[in-house]
Design an enzyme around this catalytic site. Structure first.
Site, PDB file in Angstrom:
ATOM      1  N   LYS A 129       0.825  -1.217   0.000  1.00 45.98           N
ATOM      2  CA  LYS A 129       0.000   0.000   0.000  1.00 45.98           C
ATOM      3  C   LYS A 129       0.864   1.275   0.000  1.00 45.98           C
ATOM      4  O   LYS A 129       2.076   1.221   0.263  1.00 45.98           O
ATOM      5  CB  LYS A 129      -0.931  -0.033   1.221  1.00 45.98           C
TER       6      LYS A 129
ATOM      7  N   ASN B 156      -1.922   0.351   6.692  1.00 46.94           N
ATOM      8  CA  ASN B 156      -1.387  -0.881   7.282  1.00 46.94           C
ATOM      9  C   ASN B 156      -0.548  -1.700   6.298  1.00 46.94           C
ATOM     10  O   ASN B 156      -0.436  -2.915   6.405  1.00 46.94           O
ATOM     11  CB  ASN B 156      -2.509  -1.701   7.921  1.00 46.94           C
TER      12      ASN B 156
ATOM     13  N   GLU C 285      -9.614 -11.159  -7.563  1.00 47.29           N
ATOM     14  CA  GLU C 285      -8.732  -9.993  -7.400  1.00 47.29           C
ATOM     15  C   GLU C 285      -7.534 -10.073  -8.356  1.00 47.29           C
ATOM     16  O   GLU C 285      -7.098  -9.053  -8.889  1.00 47.29           O
ATOM     17  CB  GLU C 285      -8.255  -9.903  -5.938  1.00 47.29           C
TER      18      GLU C 285
ATOM     19  N   TYR D 181     -12.399  -2.144  -3.695  1.00 47.89           N
ATOM     20  CA  TYR D 181     -12.882  -2.224  -2.314  1.00 47.89           C
ATOM     21  C   TYR D 181     -14.408  -2.075  -2.240  1.00 47.89           C
ATOM     22  O   TYR D 181     -14.936  -1.734  -1.172  1.00 47.89           O
ATOM     23  CB  TYR D 181     -12.189  -1.177  -1.447  1.00 47.89           C
TER      24      TYR D 181
ATOM     25  N   HIS E  65      -2.215  -5.386   1.569  1.00 46.69           N
ATOM     26  CA  HIS E  65      -3.499  -6.071   1.381  1.00 46.69           C
ATOM     27  C   HIS E  65      -3.221  -7.505   0.980  1.00 46.69           C
ATOM     28  O   HIS E  65      -2.274  -7.762   0.217  1.00 46.69           O
ATOM     29  CB  HIS E  65      -4.324  -5.407   0.263  1.00 46.69           C
TER      30      HIS E  65
HETATM   31  P1  RTP Z   1      -7.075  -5.947   3.367  1.00 49.31           P
HETATM   32  O1  RTP Z   1      -8.444  -6.232   2.786  1.00 49.31           O
HETATM   33  O2  RTP Z   1      -6.529  -4.604   2.939  1.00 49.31           O
HETATM   34  O3  RTP Z   1      -6.125  -7.065   3.147  1.00 49.31           O
HETATM   35  O4  RTP Z   1      -7.201  -5.835   4.956  1.00 49.31           O
HETATM   36  P2  RTP Z   1      -8.034  -6.719   5.972  1.00 49.31           P
HETATM   37  O5  RTP Z   1      -8.712  -7.846   5.244  1.00 49.31           O
HETATM   38  O6  RTP Z   1      -7.134  -7.050   7.109  1.00 49.31           O
HETATM   39  O7  RTP Z   1      -9.105  -5.680   6.491  1.00 49.31           O
HETATM   40  P3  RTP Z   1     -10.562  -5.298   5.899  1.00 49.31           P
HETATM   41  O8  RTP Z   1     -11.550  -5.430   7.007  1.00 49.31           O
HETATM   42  O9  RTP Z   1     -10.821  -6.041   4.619  1.00 49.31           O
HETATM   43  O10 RTP Z   1     -10.392  -3.754   5.588  1.00 49.31           O
HETATM   44  C1  RTP Z   1      -9.806  -3.310   4.406  1.00 49.31           C
HETATM   45  C2  RTP Z   1      -8.868  -2.162   4.698  1.00 49.31           C
HETATM   46  O11 RTP Z   1      -9.625  -1.027   5.088  1.00 49.31           O
HETATM   47  C3  RTP Z   1      -8.839  -0.253   5.989  1.00 49.31           C
HETATM   48  N1  RTP Z   1      -9.564  -0.122   7.259  1.00 49.31           N
HETATM   49  N2  RTP Z   1      -9.672   0.993   7.902  1.00 49.31           N
HETATM   50  N3  RTP Z   1     -10.347   2.997   9.771  1.00 49.31           N
HETATM   51  C4  RTP Z   1     -10.723   1.744   9.999  1.00 49.31           C
HETATM   52  O12 RTP Z   1     -11.336   1.414  10.998  1.00 49.31           O
HETATM   53  C5  RTP Z   1     -10.376   0.735   9.001  1.00 49.31           C
HETATM   54  N4  RTP Z   1     -10.713  -0.536   9.040  1.00 49.31           N
HETATM   55  C6  RTP Z   1     -10.189  -1.087   7.930  1.00 49.31           C
HETATM   56  C7  RTP Z   1      -7.516  -0.957   6.187  1.00 49.31           C
HETATM   57  O13 RTP Z   1      -6.583  -0.432   5.238  1.00 49.31           O
HETATM   58  C8  RTP Z   1      -7.884  -2.383   5.861  1.00 49.31           C
HETATM   59  O14 RTP Z   1      -6.759  -3.133   5.530  1.00 49.31           O
HETATM   60 MG    MG Z   2      -9.878  -7.547   3.503  1.00 52.04          MG
END
Ligand code: RTP
Ligand code: MG
Length: 140
Positions: free
Chosen positions: A11, A114, A128, A51, A117
């Site tokens: 990212k 973070n 994807e 997204y 992804h």
């Molecule tokens: P990713 O899809 O990016 O691999 O991450 P993940 O599964 O661990 O998390 P996900 O729930 O799918 O959320 C996608 C991305 O959204 C951002 N996020 N921001 N501000 C917040 O509370 C929040 N929560 C999620 C993060 O960049 C997360 O990786």
């Molecule tokens: Mg995710």
């Protein structure tokens, strides 16, 4: 267990801090092979569509803005159990909750910025990968 592929994105917070090589070393040390890789500037439409599953979440607009704030590195990782293995080395979404050895614990700035992804299922991985790569760009 069969060889699997997953989509990874380094990212903008990580490309900005010149961390691509350090993150790639974590993948390679874990036995994940980088079989496709390109550094790109995502368009708002691409980031929004990628997204779309989070469209109703309160963080969606910020997330799309963040993902277009600088270049990203799109990657296909290949290996045994690659989807789960990548999620394992990435660590929890919130770096404060991520285990110490993980990419997010070591490098992430915040729950949003973070660093990486990774696809969360084999089915999503296939979709994807298709979203960003032609099959001819993936060289195992
Ligand atoms: P990713 O899809 O990016 O691999 O991450 P993940 O599964 O661990 O998390 P996900 O729930 O799918 O959320 C996608 C991305 O959204 C951002 N996020 N921001 N501000 C917040 O509370 C929040 N929560 C999620 C993060 O960049 C997360 O990786
Ligand atoms: Mg995710």
């Amino acid at each position: 267990m069969a060889t699997e592929r997953t989509l990874s994105i380094i990212k903008p917070d990580a490309t900005r801090r010149n961390l691509t090589g350090k993150i790639n070393a974590v993948f390679e040390d874990a036995g994940l092979k980088i079989v496709a890789q390109k550094r790109v500037q995502l368009t708002p439409a691409q980031a929004g569509a990628f997204y779309a599953v989070h469209k109703e979440r309160p963080f969606y607009n910020d997330l799309v803005s963040f993902m277009i704030s600088g270049p990203v590195v799109l990657q296909v990782l290949e290996g045994e159990n690659a989807v789960a293995k990548n999620r394992d080395v990435m660590g929890a979404t919130d770096p404060k909750k991520a285990e110490a050895h993980t990419i997010r614990a070591q490098f992430a700035e915040s729950i949003e910025a973070n660093s990486v992804h990774g696809s969360d299922s084999a089915e999503n991985a296939a979709n994807e990968i298709r979203f960003f790569f032609a099959e001819t760009e993936i060289l195992g």
